[in-house]
Design an enzyme around this catalytic site. Sequence first.
Site, mmCIF file in Angstrom:
data_model
loop_
_atom_site.group_PDB
_atom_site.id
_atom_site.type_symbol
_atom_site.label_atom_id
_atom_site.label_comp_id
_atom_site.label_asym_id
_atom_site.label_seq_id
_atom_site.Cartn_x
_atom_site.Cartn_y
_atom_site.Cartn_z
ATOM 1 N N GLY C 10 0.845 -1.197 0.000
ATOM 2 C CA GLY C 10 0.000 0.000 0.000
ATOM 3 C C GLY C 10 0.874 1.238 0.000
ATOM 4 N N GLY C 12 -0.488 4.598 0.246
ATOM 5 C CA GLY C 12 -1.240 5.785 0.649
ATOM 6 C C GLY C 12 -0.502 6.458 1.792
ATOM 7 N N GLY C 15 1.203 3.747 4.136
ATOM 8 C CA GLY C 15 2.262 2.982 3.466
ATOM 9 C C GLY C 15 3.486 3.839 3.196
ATOM 10 C CG ASP C 212 -7.359 -5.787 -2.263
ATOM 11 O OD1 ASP C 212 -8.583 -6.020 -2.245
ATOM 12 O OD2 ASP C 212 -6.787 -5.174 -3.181
ATOM 13 C CD GLN C 231 -17.378 8.373 10.660
ATOM 14 O OE1 GLN C 231 -16.463 8.622 9.884
ATOM 15 N NE2 GLN C 231 -17.334 8.698 11.941
ATOM 16 N NE ARG C 277 -20.734 14.347 8.885
ATOM 17 C CZ ARG C 277 -19.468 14.064 8.580
ATOM 18 N NH1 ARG C 277 -19.007 12.834 8.709
ATOM 19 N NH2 ARG C 277 -18.665 15.007 8.153
ATOM 20 C CD GLU C 371 -10.908 3.489 5.685
ATOM 21 O OE1 GLU C 371 -10.457 4.337 4.921
ATOM 22 O OE2 GLU C 371 -12.090 3.100 5.657
#
Lengths: 295, 315, 569
Positions: C10, C12, C15, C212, C231, C277, C371
């Site tokens: 990963g 992002g 990572g 994944d 959420q 919300r 996440e």
Amino acid sequence: MAKLRYAFFPGCTLESAAGELKVSTEKTCKALGIELAEVPGWTCCGAAQIQDIDDFLGVAINARNIALAEKAGFDKMLTVCNTCTLMLRTAKKRLDEDEALRAKVNEALVPMGLRYEGTCEITHYLWALVQDYGLDNLKKRVKRPLSNLSVANFYGCHILMPPDVMGFENPRNPRSMEMLAEALGARNVDFEQRLACCGFHAIYPAECEALASNGVSCLTARAAGADCLVTPCPLCHMAIDMWQADSQKRFDADITMPVLHLPQLVGLALGFTPKEMAIDRHVVKAAPMLERKLT
Amino acid sequence: METITFNIKRFDGERTWNQEYRLPRETSTLLGCLTKIREEQDPTLNFTSNCRAAICGSCAVQVNGSAFLACETQLDALLDTYQTTTLYLEPLNHFPVVRDLVVDFAPVEKGMRKVDAWLCPSKERRDHLQSEADFHKIAKPADCILCGVCVSECRELAYDDGTYLPPAMMNKAYRFERDSRDGERGKRVLAALKNNLWKCIHCEQCSSKCPKKIPVADEVSYLRRRAIALGETKSEGARHAFSFYDDVRATGLLNETMLALRTEGLGKTVANRMPFAIRMVAAGKMNPLHAPKPVPGIESVRKLYEFSQKMEKEV
Amino acid sequence: MQTYDIVIVGAGGAGMAAALNASKDPSLSVAVLSKVFPTRSHTGAAQGGMNAALAYRDPEDTVESHFFDTVKGSDYLADQDAVEFFVSGMPELVLELESMGVPYSRDEQGRIAQRPFGGASSPRCCYSADKTGHVVLHALYETCVKNGVHFLEEFNLLDIAAVDGQLQGIVAIDLRNGEIVSFRARAVVIASGGFGRVYWTRTTNATNMTGDGVAACLRAGIPVKDPEFVQFHPTGLASTGVLLSEAARGEGGILVNNKGERFMERYAPDKMELGPRDLVSRSIETEIKEGRGFGEGMKSYVLIDLRHLGAEKILERLPQVRELAMNFEGVDMIEEPVPIRPSNHYMMGGIDVVDYKTCGTAIDGLHAAGECSCISVHGANRLGGNSVSEVVFFGTQAGKAAVQTAHRRQLGATDRLEELEARWNERFDSLRSKREGASLYGIRDRMAKAMWDGVGIFRDGSSMEEAEQVVDECLEAYRGAVIGDGSRRYNTAFMNYVEVGNVLQLAKTVVMGARARTETRGAHSRQDCPSRDDANFLKHTLVSLDGGAFKIGYRPVAVTKFQPQERKY
């Protein structure tokens, strides 16, 4: 229709290499009843070069050009060069949107007896015919429909982009030249390089690229059955006409392709002879082709 | 209902062909159409997309010869632009194609290395401050999502020999050159210069097509001004620009007769430009004896030059 | 088979933060696998900002206050030791990112600007206009390129190889040439993102957020922690789920059903559209459920009408929101109301991390951050502004810890790696030649609808039971799925196949966790059990996969400083 009257901004090339464009612009406007009054004391627009040295100066010289037209009482200035149009419109947009810049420029202009007010719009010959004169009116003036002539329209970049400055039509698929040519009775051909760049603004540092691109423009226009390229910009004209012999050296196939200025095309339809439109002043001779195609 | 034809350029690693798909016309993004084709008609069709919200930069493709971000482009807008019911889709220009509409973005990393596209924090910097004004100088260029649209549209790259720095990297050079926190101002300017900064033709494609409206062509002008400020005035491009600059001060008009000479120097002009010059004179386009006379009011033009030179300003 | 000391999966925020820290040790070889070009990662989509108690805007703000807000926001399900560790490290980390080049917005004194955010008792959210995730992601990538981090782009994780709690490495596919590649490693960091795609189109998540890494961990024996906590955002665009900014309601947008009624009058007569919300989300879903929406099934929606504001106000105050609706939904809000529906936004659950300091898991050598992981600092509900903070903070910790792990561990056996590589090769080959079978996309859409209807915003025992049945059927049908592409080269259909398999397994964990948790806590809101039950459920759910069977277990929550109280704002 009220008589159209414009301050005329010829731009440098019309005083030298593209003298034929000045002739054809003035003659066609006169024939159409459009009054052009040359801006007294105009200077070079900066030619997409001066801002690379002095950004403020690039705006200031055009503020002066526009202020001269304003002083002469015009609310619209007409150009026949894509880059002049872009440079003048860019300066105008920046001056109109940035009060501090406008104040600074006027600080320099006022002692010369000039002031940029923002009351004079900038347009191009092509836009003026489509928007102000109207193609229906133009059609009525056509004496010699160009029905045997197939034209490949080469827009050039600066009449289209950036759209937030130019904004006349969608740069991804402009139609004004096709509409104009159609009004003149000519046949439009579509070709791959319709929206290509002539490379003029870097023709020395990036000569190879420009020669290659312009060669492909000629070749693809030929393949599409065009008799000539037509361009609304004298810089595109120079790059493709004057440098065509150099482009040819890079291609085995014959790339020969005459290039007409847009006002010349208009003039031919209005009944002027090629000589009257000073088409003999091009490097790539268009006369033999026109002799065959004009009836 | 109207049927829309998608004529898509396919590539499987060896073979290239065009394949047509048809969908009924409905309100959808271009990405929605592509997804529908893949999921309902042809699972072998490949393209890339991720965020669907114009921030990840994955989904740029060419439609009718012009690059779009597929996720933010409405089908109706395309049909309206092109006045057609057939759209031709191709992968982006100037990237290696992997399969169908998928291209390889690895060249982006190489480009970043060419201009040191990262912050080199100033050694003296002890705080973490930056003025709001300085932040605003980098906010716009930092919007770049590396989608490749400007690279695909760049008219210089269309015929380049592979040495030119793509517009996305010009933007990176600009972004770090302008960062007040950086300790190596000038470095990216010289890097851009080395990678043919003066070859940009100001075609404005990058600025005009950028999904984030980054004015890349203006950034190139800035980099050129900085290069000149750093004393880099000898390149052909700089000399060409100076010809215009000097001529306008002298007469208000460009002296075309002298342009080649002053851009390229006497040697190269004599060696290369004689046939050209003869053509020009023969066509009546050039009169070697003619030099423009100063325009009326040239003094006021020169005063503008003086005014600008005295002004306090950034380059 | 390739060998590295450290492999990061990963690229992002987590990572790349891990990669930057791992590659500081020149004696170690590090590779970062990403199924996309790094800047395509979903961190870039985060708009709001990142929380750090720098106390610039509010000099009274403290780390302790950030600590409490996070724990309270989590409805007391976050592990407090982990939260304290996290919030204490954030101020320094934001400054580090600033030095790395992140262009933060500034206050008048030139300090990093901070703004208020939901659930925060002080304005501590550091931001860069509305593109915080984007600028953080790009600054991390730029720094990675600067530091010579080795990226393997368009490599998709397939499985993790571990035997008896010892990591061997990972198996991935090189999408560009279709080769299945094993990576032997001393340490692996999974930073592969969340799994909002269990709801497929009804999510703000990118299409590749298919969990994944979470699913691969599950198959390797690591439980998914707290998967039932999901959420939602009330206003996603109807056709794509793309987020329509809350500003649309803030500026006076009115929610309307198919009868033309302003239905919020029934649910929140005082606050109307500006209610919290979750209330607005539930109200919209009730309207749709009771037949007062537009459209059908997963394509149902209600309208948000802004026309009464007038063109001038819309152009002045909501120019970007208007453009977004035009570009992505094809609707000009000056002339028409915009179709919207709630959308999944974030998964609080993920890979069970057992050591928050190292982001270590039950498998020796395997770390997880971002996440995809559940540390847990978000508990039952994540606060806005804590996600970008979390990914970079724990990515950093995981990267540092991976260095220690790589020095400590030897390269292990390769038997499991070889076995998995062979199995995936076999699977890829057979799928490429398979001509007949169930539609992959049909299975996926059926699962998503069941998840949305049963385990979405509304949850009760019977609706979830139904959803679990459908998910089970989909898992079964998946075995017979066909991909329809025989190519090795860039086989997107095969990648989709792997992804759908992953979201199916994760959907199963979500529905199991949700069914077993007979209380309402944070984002897990059950109509049949409307109150929080600390006596029985102040604990983490752990769903594991054991010999093909899903099992559920629990672990106590770490409560250090703040005893659970009623959560009221």
